[in-house]
Scaffold this motif. Structure first.
Motif, PDB file in Angstrom:
ATOM      1  N   LYS A 135      -1.954   5.935   5.825  1.00  0.00           N
ATOM      2  CA  LYS A 135      -0.926   6.240   4.833  1.00  0.00           C
ATOM      3  C   LYS A 135       0.431   6.470   5.488  1.00  0.00           C
ATOM      4  CE  LYS A 135       0.196   9.190   0.897  1.00  0.00           C
ATOM      5  NZ  LYS A 135       1.611   9.263   1.268  1.00  0.00           N
ATOM      6  N   ALA A 136       0.451   7.239   6.590  1.00  0.00           N
ATOM      7  CA  ALA A 136       1.719   7.498   7.272  1.00  0.00           C
ATOM      8  C   ALA A 136       2.333   6.200   7.781  1.00  0.00           C
ATOM      9  CB  ALA A 136       1.499   8.473   8.429  1.00  0.00           C
ATOM     10  N   TRP A 137       1.475   5.332   8.318  1.00  0.00           N
ATOM     11  CA  TRP A 137       1.976   4.050   8.828  1.00  0.00           C
ATOM     12  C   TRP A 137       2.513   3.193   7.687  1.00  0.00           C
ATOM     13  CZ3 TRP A 137       0.068  -0.930   7.826  1.00  0.00           C
ATOM     14  CH2 TRP A 137       0.658  -1.950   8.593  1.00  0.00           C
ATOM     15  N   GLU A 138       1.766   3.124   6.575  1.00  0.00           N
ATOM     16  CA  GLU A 138       2.211   2.303   5.445  1.00  0.00           C
ATOM     17  C   GLU A 138       3.505   2.844   4.843  1.00  0.00           C
ATOM     18  OE1 GLU A 138      -0.818   1.732   2.543  1.00  0.00           O
ATOM     19  OE2 GLU A 138      -1.871   0.214   3.742  1.00  0.00           O
ATOM     20  N   ASP A 139       3.636   4.164   4.766  1.00  0.00           N
ATOM     21  CA  ASP A 139       4.873   4.739   4.232  1.00  0.00           C
ATOM     22  C   ASP A 139       6.068   4.360   5.107  1.00  0.00           C
ATOM     23  OD1 ASP A 139       3.469   5.906   2.199  1.00  0.00           O
ATOM     24  OD2 ASP A 139       3.400   7.910   3.097  1.00  0.00           O
ATOM     25  N   GLU A 140       5.884   4.423   6.424  1.00  0.00           N
ATOM     26  CA  GLU A 140       6.967   4.071   7.339  1.00  0.00           C
ATOM     27  C   GLU A 140       7.326   2.595   7.233  1.00  0.00           C
ATOM     28  OE1 GLU A 140       7.792   5.103  11.910  1.00  0.00           O
ATOM     29  OE2 GLU A 140       6.189   3.648  11.621  1.00  0.00           O
ATOM     30  N   ARG A 141       6.290   1.746   7.209  1.00  0.00           N
ATOM     31  CA  ARG A 141       6.543   0.307   7.120  1.00  0.00           C
ATOM     32  C   ARG A 141       7.192  -0.067   5.780  1.00  0.00           C
ATOM     33  NH1 ARG A 141       7.908  -1.725  10.827  1.00  0.00           N
ATOM     34  NH2 ARG A 141       7.411  -3.819  10.063  1.00  0.00           N
ATOM     35  N   SER A 142       6.770   0.569   4.716  1.00  0.00           N
ATOM     36  CA  SER A 142       7.350   0.287   3.401  1.00  0.00           C
ATOM     37  C   SER A 142       8.837   0.606   3.394  1.00  0.00           C
ATOM     38  CB  SER A 142       6.635   1.112   2.319  1.00  0.00           C
ATOM     39  OG  SER A 142       5.277   0.747   2.222  1.00  0.00           O
ATOM     40  N   GLN A 143       9.185   1.718   4.029  1.00  0.00           N
ATOM     41  CA  GLN A 143      10.589   2.118   4.087  1.00  0.00           C
ATOM     42  C   GLN A 143      11.406   1.141   4.917  1.00  0.00           C
ATOM     43  OE1 GLN A 143      11.184   5.960   5.831  1.00  0.00           O
ATOM     44  NE2 GLN A 143      13.348   6.063   5.319  1.00  0.00           N
ATOM     45  N   ARG A 144      10.864   0.696   6.046  1.00  0.00           N
ATOM     46  CA  ARG A 144      11.626  -0.177   6.939  1.00  0.00           C
ATOM     47  C   ARG A 144      11.703  -1.607   6.428  1.00  0.00           C
ATOM     48  NH1 ARG A 144      10.025   1.771  13.102  1.00  0.00           N
ATOM     49  NH2 ARG A 144      10.807   3.896  12.880  1.00  0.00           N
ATOM     50  N   VAL A 145      10.588  -2.114   5.917  1.00  0.00           N
ATOM     51  CA  VAL A 145      10.601  -3.493   5.405  1.00  0.00           C
ATOM     52  C   VAL A 145      11.444  -3.585   4.141  1.00  0.00           C
ATOM     53  CG1 VAL A 145       9.170  -5.345   4.459  1.00  0.00           C
ATOM     54  CG2 VAL A 145       8.380  -4.056   6.449  1.00  0.00           C
ATOM     55  N   GLY A 146      11.373  -2.545   3.305  1.00  0.00           N
ATOM     56  CA  GLY A 146      12.068  -2.594   2.028  1.00  0.00           C
ATOM     57  C   GLY A 146      13.484  -2.069   2.047  1.00  0.00           C
ATOM     58  N   LYS A 147      14.012  -1.740   3.222  1.00  0.00           N
ATOM     59  CA  LYS A 147      15.362  -1.173   3.274  1.00  0.00           C
ATOM     60  C   LYS A 147      16.409  -2.212   2.860  1.00  0.00           C
ATOM     61  CE  LYS A 147      16.099  -2.232   8.163  1.00  0.00           C
ATOM     62  NZ  LYS A 147      16.289  -1.669   9.513  1.00  0.00           N
ATOM     63  N   PRO A 148      17.590  -1.772   2.424  1.00  0.00           N
ATOM     64  CA  PRO A 148      18.628  -2.704   1.978  1.00  0.00           C
ATOM     65  C   PRO A 148      19.035  -3.683   3.080  1.00  0.00           C
ATOM     66  CG  PRO A 148      19.157  -0.457   1.314  1.00  0.00           C
ATOM     67  CD  PRO A 148      17.989  -0.358   2.259  1.00  0.00           C
ATOM     68  N   GLY A 149      19.457  -4.878   2.650  1.00  0.00           N
ATOM     69  CA  GLY A 149      19.911  -5.896   3.594  1.00  0.00           C
ATOM     70  C   GLY A 149      18.894  -7.010   3.751  1.00  0.00           C
ATOM     71  N   THR A 150      19.336  -8.099   4.325  1.00  0.00           N
ATOM     72  CA  THR A 150      18.463  -9.252   4.510  1.00  0.00           C
ATOM     73  C   THR A 150      17.674  -9.145   5.804  1.00  0.00           C
ATOM     74  OG1 THR A 150      20.214 -10.497   5.619  1.00  0.00           O
ATOM     75  CG2 THR A 150      20.024 -10.751   3.226  1.00  0.00           C
ATOM     76  N   ILE A 151      16.506  -9.779   5.817  1.00  0.00           N
ATOM     77  CA  ILE A 151      15.643  -9.826   6.992  1.00  0.00           C
ATOM     78  C   ILE A 151      15.141 -11.254   7.156  1.00  0.00           C
ATOM     79  CG2 ILE A 151      13.420  -9.118   7.958  1.00  0.00           C
ATOM     80  CD1 ILE A 151      13.765  -6.416   6.657  1.00  0.00           C
TER      81      ILE A 151
END
Length: 339
Positions: A268-284
């Protein structure tokens, strides 16, 4: 891209990292000069570029490399220490400091630097290997001291002999290659780094027992059908595509239920962190280069060069994914950076 001779005079006992980073300025000229062994010119060129781009991490890194090659370790240490201050989330500057500290036989400082690298980046395989080498050096010193106090200590004699045997074996293996290193990062962050390797107590994993099922990296994969390999490649590219689209649900679904999270964190901690980083504003943008796949039954290994691009950061790194097939779907069981 590996470039030999960048740090051949630095302590060659730490594992070489091989990464690539492109940020803000173009350091190609400096890199070329370093490759050609023109270290003074490389330093001058880096200083000129930094006059206009004083915060550029890659130029600062290359400047540190030039200082190291010129035999100016005190200034090189200061350069990499400054990078750890300005970019504390990056593991590579700590790793580089460990190389320089080890050159001065300051193994406690090298150990602390590597522990910081691992704390910031639990999946940084090079730092883990280097830390093992530092522990071997510290053990060598400790056993020597024990024997100075009690020369009849049979236990210390035996252990010291084992450590020295490892050192000798590593030396004979020819582990003295040095690679230019520019930082690898799992998460985008501007920085740069270099490391060297010395033949010291590199402990290799034991061969798997005959009854144990080897992982994909431990075997020569059995012949796999083109269909199997294509399915794995499709799964890996779908993972990268979901990341690029910032489709958090599809991205997380690419990971197996038994995925080995970095640092042993909870899923859960890993998924929460990844969700925040992948979904952050801006293009990837995540692109894969030289994707190769080995399949062994319901397990597979994918190797590739990952090129990450966002609004203000570009980074490239070597990566391995270990995958498992469940219900006819390939999912990621382990993600290894720089391996």
């Amino acid at each position: 891209m590996k470039i030999r001779s960048f740090l051949h005079q630095a302590v060659p006992f730490l594992a070489a990292a091989c990464f690539s980073l492109t940020v803000y300025a173009n350091p190609a000229d400096v890199q070329l000069l370093l490759k050609q062994g023109q270290f003074s010119k490389a330093l001058d060129s880096a200083d000129r570029l930094l006059a206009a781009q004083p915060k550029d991490p890659q130029l600062r890194f290359l400047r540190g490399v030039a200082l190291t090659e010129l035999g100016r370790p005190t200034e090189a240490i200061a350069a990499f220490q400054a990078l750890t201050t300005d970019f504390p989330e990056l593991p590579e500057p700590y790793n580089n400091l460990a190389v320089l500290y080890a050159q001065q036989k300051q193994f406690d400082k090298a150990k602390s630097a590597l522990e910081m690298a691992i704390r910031t980046h639990p999946a940084y395989a090079t730092a883990h290997e280097n830390l093992g080498d530092v522990y071997a050096r510290l053990a060598n010193e400790a056993y020597n001291k024990a024997l100075q106090i009690d020369s009849a200590n049979v236990g210390a004699q035996t252990k010291l002999a084992l450590i020295r045997e490892l050192i000798t074996a590593s030396s004979k293996s020819g582990a003295t290659a040095v690679a230019a290193a520019r930082p690898q990062t799992v998460e985008p962050a501007p920085a740069a780094s270099t490391a060297a390797r010395e033949p010291v107590a590199t402990v290799k994993a034991e061969a798997p027992a005959a009854s144990a099922r080897p992982t994909p990296s431990q075997v020569v994969a059995a012949p796999a059908s083109a269909e199997d390999e294509q399915a794995v490649q499709k799964a890996v590219r779908s993972w990268a595509s979901a990341w690029s689209r910032k489709d958090v649900r599809a991205y997380l679904a690419s990971y197996d239920r038994d995925f080995k999270t970095p640092g042993g964190r909870s899923r859960k901690a890993w998924e929460d962190e990844r969700s925040q980083r992948v979904g952050k504003p801006g293009t990837i943008s995540v692109e894969l280069e030289n994707l190769s796949v080995k399949v062994d039954g319901d397990r597979a290994e994918a190797r590739f060069r990952q090129h990450y691009n966002s609004n203000n950061f570009d980074a490239s790194t070597t990566k391995r994914l270990l995958l498992i097939k469940r219900s006819n779907q390939w999912r990621i069981q382990q993600e290894i950076v720089g391996g």
